[in-house]
Design a protein around this motif. Structure first.
Motif, mmCIF file in Angstrom:
data_model
loop_
_atom_site.group_PDB
_atom_site.id
_atom_site.type_symbol
_atom_site.label_atom_id
_atom_site.label_comp_id
_atom_site.label_asym_id
_atom_site.label_seq_id
_atom_site.Cartn_x
_atom_site.Cartn_y
_atom_site.Cartn_z
ATOM 1 N N ILE A 1 10.780 -22.535 -17.937
ATOM 2 C CA ILE A 1 10.868 -23.893 -17.407
ATOM 3 C C ILE A 1 12.166 -24.511 -17.895
ATOM 4 O O ILE A 1 12.400 -24.598 -19.094
ATOM 5 C CB ILE A 1 9.695 -24.752 -17.913
ATOM 6 C CG1 ILE A 1 8.400 -24.009 -17.678
ATOM 7 C CG2 ILE A 1 9.691 -26.102 -17.268
ATOM 8 C CD1 ILE A 1 8.089 -23.763 -16.229
ATOM 9 N N LYS B 1 15.083 -30.502 -20.309
ATOM 10 C CA LYS B 1 16.248 -31.380 -20.350
ATOM 11 C C LYS B 1 16.869 -31.293 -21.731
ATOM 12 O O LYS B 1 16.472 -31.968 -22.668
ATOM 13 C CB LYS B 1 15.799 -32.808 -20.033
ATOM 14 C CG LYS B 1 15.187 -32.855 -18.649
ATOM 15 C CD LYS B 1 14.599 -34.212 -18.349
ATOM 16 C CE LYS B 1 14.019 -34.248 -16.950
ATOM 17 N NZ LYS B 1 12.913 -33.297 -16.752
ATOM 18 N N GLN B 2 17.839 -30.405 -21.876
ATOM 19 C CA GLN B 2 18.433 -30.210 -23.187
ATOM 20 C C GLN B 2 19.713 -30.992 -23.328
ATOM 21 O O GLN B 2 20.422 -31.247 -22.366
ATOM 22 C CB GLN B 2 18.737 -28.732 -23.393
ATOM 23 C CG GLN B 2 17.481 -27.896 -23.624
ATOM 24 C CD GLN B 2 17.833 -26.442 -23.757
ATOM 25 O OE1 GLN B 2 17.882 -25.722 -22.783
ATOM 26 N NE2 GLN B 2 18.112 -26.027 -24.967
ATOM 27 N N LYS B 3 19.990 -31.319 -24.543
ATOM 28 C CA LYS B 3 21.220 -32.058 -24.823
ATOM 29 C C LYS B 3 22.398 -31.108 -24.862
ATOM 30 O O LYS B 3 22.352 -30.071 -25.501
ATOM 31 C CB LYS B 3 21.086 -32.702 -26.201
ATOM 32 C CG LYS B 3 20.869 -34.181 -26.183
ATOM 33 C CD LYS B 3 21.035 -34.728 -27.577
ATOM 34 C CE LYS B 3 20.364 -36.074 -27.695
ATOM 35 N NZ LYS B 3 20.346 -36.566 -29.042
ATOM 36 N N PRO C 1 10.422 -22.761 -24.038
ATOM 37 C CA PRO C 1 11.877 -22.587 -24.139
ATOM 38 C C PRO C 1 12.279 -21.855 -25.418
ATOM 39 O O PRO C 1 11.606 -21.972 -26.445
ATOM 40 C CB PRO C 1 12.409 -24.026 -24.144
ATOM 41 C CG PRO C 1 11.371 -24.811 -23.446
ATOM 42 C CD PRO C 1 10.066 -24.138 -23.679
ATOM 43 N N GLU D 1 14.374 -22.089 -27.844
ATOM 44 C CA GLU D 1 14.479 -22.745 -29.157
ATOM 45 C C GLU D 1 13.107 -22.963 -29.767
ATOM 46 O O GLU D 1 12.898 -22.776 -30.971
ATOM 47 C CB GLU D 1 15.172 -24.112 -29.035
ATOM 48 C CG GLU D 1 16.614 -24.052 -28.595
ATOM 49 C CD GLU D 1 16.727 -23.995 -27.090
ATOM 50 O OE1 GLU D 1 15.696 -23.744 -26.423
ATOM 51 O OE2 GLU D 1 17.829 -24.201 -26.573
ATOM 52 N N LYS E 1 17.458 -30.750 -30.686
ATOM 53 C CA LYS E 1 17.986 -29.975 -29.563
ATOM 54 C C LYS E 1 17.451 -30.463 -28.219
ATOM 55 O O LYS E 1 17.868 -29.970 -27.175
ATOM 56 C CB LYS E 1 17.637 -28.502 -29.747
ATOM 57 C CG LYS E 1 18.269 -27.893 -30.985
ATOM 58 C CD LYS E 1 18.105 -26.389 -31.020
ATOM 59 C CE LYS E 1 18.732 -25.847 -32.290
ATOM 60 N NZ LYS E 1 17.923 -24.762 -32.855
ATOM 61 N N PHE E 2 16.485 -31.403 -28.254
ATOM 62 C CA PHE E 2 15.897 -31.872 -27.001
ATOM 63 C C PHE E 2 16.012 -33.382 -26.886
ATOM 64 O O PHE E 2 15.954 -34.103 -27.874
ATOM 65 C CB PHE E 2 14.418 -31.490 -26.920
ATOM 66 C CG PHE E 2 14.185 -30.018 -26.793
ATOM 67 C CD1 PHE E 2 13.963 -29.250 -27.921
ATOM 68 C CD2 PHE E 2 14.195 -29.416 -25.547
ATOM 69 C CE1 PHE E 2 13.751 -27.894 -27.813
ATOM 70 C CE2 PHE E 2 13.979 -28.050 -25.436
ATOM 71 C CZ PHE E 2 13.760 -27.278 -26.565
#
Lengths: 106, 657
Positions: A8, A11-13, B183, B185, B244-245
């Motif tokens: 999926i 929304k990552q920085k 994800p 990470e 990181k998010f």
């Protein structure tokens, strides 16, 4: 089928992104996002996220009823309160509260 | 028959517990009752005020079934949900049975995913299949069972369908091999955490995911079971992961699950159903229509007025008070008491003017009980039909002005039956602030059915204008004080959010049972208070204080309110018997002592007057004595001020003289 693999996109920085409009709460730079309050009766919408201004306990209850990001809802009427349908549940909520739910047309 | 020896309020070793988990209102308790029968104990979960029921299941020897409080999703948001999380984590469960709503599959599966990840043997009962079928919902259960690797059993618990299949599934329940990929990470951090966890009670992955989502129960478990060094290290990992998010980790994790549920739902739901195009659904939409809804409401109000006001307060009370009690029962009791009790003081106490029987019990049984019975019946019908949340939706705008939302309509309408019970019902409101505001408005401006009958009877006897002046003044004051109080009392208004259940025909037996339960409550809680009030009146009368207080109040009553001196005693008595105050005035009017203006002023004042002794006690019980006293201190002068102002205003216009 016991093992499912899903990737999926989240929304990552990135290093050079500021994260967008903080009041939108979704990390996307939108000017005025579409809210549930603006959806016309009879139409469906897909929930994107909740605005930062929403009261936490209202959000928790909405999520309890299944109004969560990624779910389809149908608007039944807008007056005197907003009435929406999530799966087979009908909910009545104030237009103000509906204005704190960001959606995209489905 | 309780198996106390086998069940203790705590953790049982040996993994013989099965937990019942599910959303509220899915029929969990029906399941629990079916499976356990009478063999149940209820106790507080250690360290909390949350009640947890445990019972043995005849079909499953050595098994204790634990009924957890309803949970919506993890991480837990309320004390109830925290207890559910603790049961899952701390009780070494043998299996988990989730009860879900068959027609709201996605909502159900959102919880199933979380439970499946925990790795405990799991079975899902899709309950209320009768409702799902009525809506045309068709689900491929075997495919769903394949996806989740757990048994999926369609059930209709209230009819007993599917229960035996559920029992069979529980006997052979196995831990599902279920794994979602998050994800990269997050997966990395999960691996870190899992490598450090000693013997977790649920799957290490699930525990780690809970903890990353901010769950307090797993947080406590980790802190207690890991060395401080390791725990701090994991904390640092979590913080680094969050950076990181953009969104909170909880939201990211939930997003993965939601996407999976959507995928599954798309495959597994053969027919989503189309709502019920039948009469119930159309009628349901009409009841919340901005125009038709109001007409329907007016119709319902009229029916309520007829049933409670005319049938209850008129016919039934007439039968009981005037015939049974006045003509037959009271003379009989009076005769017996006067013969058996030689001491006049005591016999007076029982059957005198302010006698415990002649006044207290007669009032409670002959007058109030028939009226509140009819009211509770009517209210029970409205409850079970599913109409009340629609009424909340319709009246929301009105309550907004008073800093409330439509849900407040429930206690306010109940207050028209009995203010004491309505004050108790304020518990359903969602915030302390709302409960306070509604209690205040109930005490100030809502006339209970006992009083309403007399008041409207008197006003109707004068003219429609009189009734409208009374209603207008009371309503206006309600709005004004509501608006003011909302400004003064700190806190935010809670926005309306209610589920509209489908309109259904109430089951008469259920309504009757509910009404009987309420009547039982009334007899146990309220009647003794009326007897107490009568005893106080008796004492006041005997000591001459009643006369003194009456005379003391006269200048206020005559000068400011413009009423005859006798009205003073009516107000005083009105506190103990709210209708008696009105009846006293009724007598005065029938003797020609009051003109129209005076009647209206008196009715307004008595409506706004502090509520009956039972209500004051209930307010003290629910909100505390300080609140109760401060409310009375506010309301009492306010009633007189408004009455007096109305008197002056009407005199000035020259109406009713």
């Amino acid at each position: 089928m016991s093992l499912m693999s899903l990737n999926i996109p989240s929304k990552q920085k990135n290093a050079d992104q500021t994260g967008g409009d903080p009041s939108a709460g979704c990390g996307q730079p939108l000017v005025s996002p579409l809210t549930l309050a603006q959806v016309r009766p009879g139409c469906q919408a897909c929930v994107v996220c909740f605005s930062g201004c929403i009261q936490p306990d209202r959000r928790a209850r909405l999520q309890a009823y299944g109004v969560i990001p990624g779910r389809l809802v149908r608007v039944l009427q807008r007056s005197p309160v907003m009435i929406i349908q999530v799966e087979h549940t009908e909910l009545a909520l104030e237009n103000e509260l509906a204005g704190a739910i960001q959606v995209e047309e489905a | 028959m309780h198996c106390h020896s086998a069940i203790e309020a705590g953790v049982l070793v040996g993994g013989s517990n099965i937990a019942l988990v599910g959303h509220p209102n899915v029929g969990k308790s029906v399941f629990f009752q079916y499976l356990t029968g009478q063999r149940v104990t209820v106790s507080n979960y250690p360290g909390t005020t949350v009640e947890v029921a445990r019972g043995t299941v005849r079909a499953l020897p050595d098994v204790v079934l634990v009924d957890t409080p309803g949970v919506i999703t993890f991480p837990p948001q309320s004390e109830d949900e925290i207890v559910t999380a603790q049961v899952l984590l701390n009780e070494g469960l043998r299996a988990v049975l989730q009860v879900g709503d068959a027609k709201n599959l996605r909502r159900t599966l959102s919880l199933t995913i979380q439970l499946a990840e925990m790795g405990l043997p799991l079975a899902l009962a899709l309950n209320m299949t009768d409702e799902a079928q009525a809506r045309g919902v068709v689900v491929n259960h075997s495919l769903l069972a394949e996806y989740l690797a757990i048994p999926i059993i369609p059930t209709t618990a209230i009819r007993g369908k599917g229960i035996s299949e559920v029992l069979a599934a529980l006997k052979s329940a196995k831990a599902p091999q279920f794994r979602l990929t998050y994800p990269a990470e997050i997966e990395a951090t999960l691996a870190e955490i899992c490598s450090r966890l000693p013997q977790p009670p649920i799957s290490a992955r699930a525990l780690a995911l809970l903890w990353l989502s901010g769950d307090p129960v797993s947080h406590t478990w980790l802190r207690e079971n890991l060395s401080p060094v390791v725990f701090d290290d994991l904390l640092a990992h979590r913080e680094a992961l969050q950076l990181k998010f953009v969104e909170p980790l909880e939201v990211v994790i939930q997003g993965v699950r939601t996407a999976y549920v959507e995928q599954m739902a798309a495959q597994v739901i053969v027919d989503p159903g189309s709502g019920r195009p039948g009469l119930a659904s159309q009628l349901g939409h009409l009841t919340v229509h901005p125009v038709w809804g109001v007409f329907i409401l007016l119709g319902i109000l009229y029916a309520l007025y007829w049933f409670v006001g005319i049938f209850g307060a008129g016919t039934l009370v007439g039968l009981l008070e005037e015939n049974l009690f006045a003509n037959w029962l009271n003379p009989l009791v009076t005769g017996v008491v006067q013969r058996l009790v030689p001491v006049p003081f005591l016999s007076d106490l029982l059957v005198g003017d302010y006698g415990l029987w002649t006044m207290g019990m007669t009032y409670a049984l002959a007058l109030i009980m028939p009226i509140v019975s009819t009211f509770f019946l009517a209210f029970g019908v409205m409850e079970d039909s599913g109409y009340l949340p629609r009424l909340a939706a319709l009246s929301n705008r009105l309550f907004r002005a008073m800093g409330l939302n439509g849900k407040a309509v429930l206690p306010m309408v109940l207050g028209l039956g009995c203010v004491t019970m309505a004050t108790l019902t304020t518990r359903v409101l969602e915030s302390k602030r709302e409960r306070f505001l509604v209690t205040l408005l109930l005490a100030l401006a809502v006339p209970c059915s006992a009083q309403l009958g007399v008041v409207m009877g008197m006003l109707a006897g004068i003219s429609l204008t009189a009734t409208m002046i009374w209603a207008g003044v009371v309503f206006l004051l309600l709005l004004t004080i509501g608006w003011l109080a909302a400004r003064i009392v700190p806190g935010e208004r809670t926005q309306l959010l209610v589920e509209l259940p489908p309109l259904r025909l109430p089951v008469l037996s259920n309504v009757v049972l509910k009404t009987l339960a309420r009547l039982e409550w009334y007899l146990k809680e309220v009647v003794p208070l009326f007897l107490l009030g009568t005893a106080i009146l008796f004492a006041l009368d005997k000591t001459g204080l009643l006369g003194w207080l009456t005379r003391a109040g006269e200048p206020l009553v005559t000068g400011w309110l413009g009423l005859p001196a006798e009205a003073s005693s009516a107000f005083l008595i009105g506190f103990l018997r709210r209708d008696f105050g009105a009846t006293g005035l009724f007598l005065m009017e029938s003797q020609g002592m009051l003109n129209a203006l005076q009647v209206v002023v008196a009715m307004v004042t008595i409506t706004l007057f502090i509520p009956c002794v039972a209500s004051v006690m209930m307010i003290a019980k629910e909100r505390g004595w300080r609140t109760a006293v401060s409310m009375m201190v506010l309301i009492l002068p306010l009633a007189f001020v408004v009455g007096g102002l109305l008197n002056k205003a009407l005199l000035w216009i020259g109406w009713g003289v």
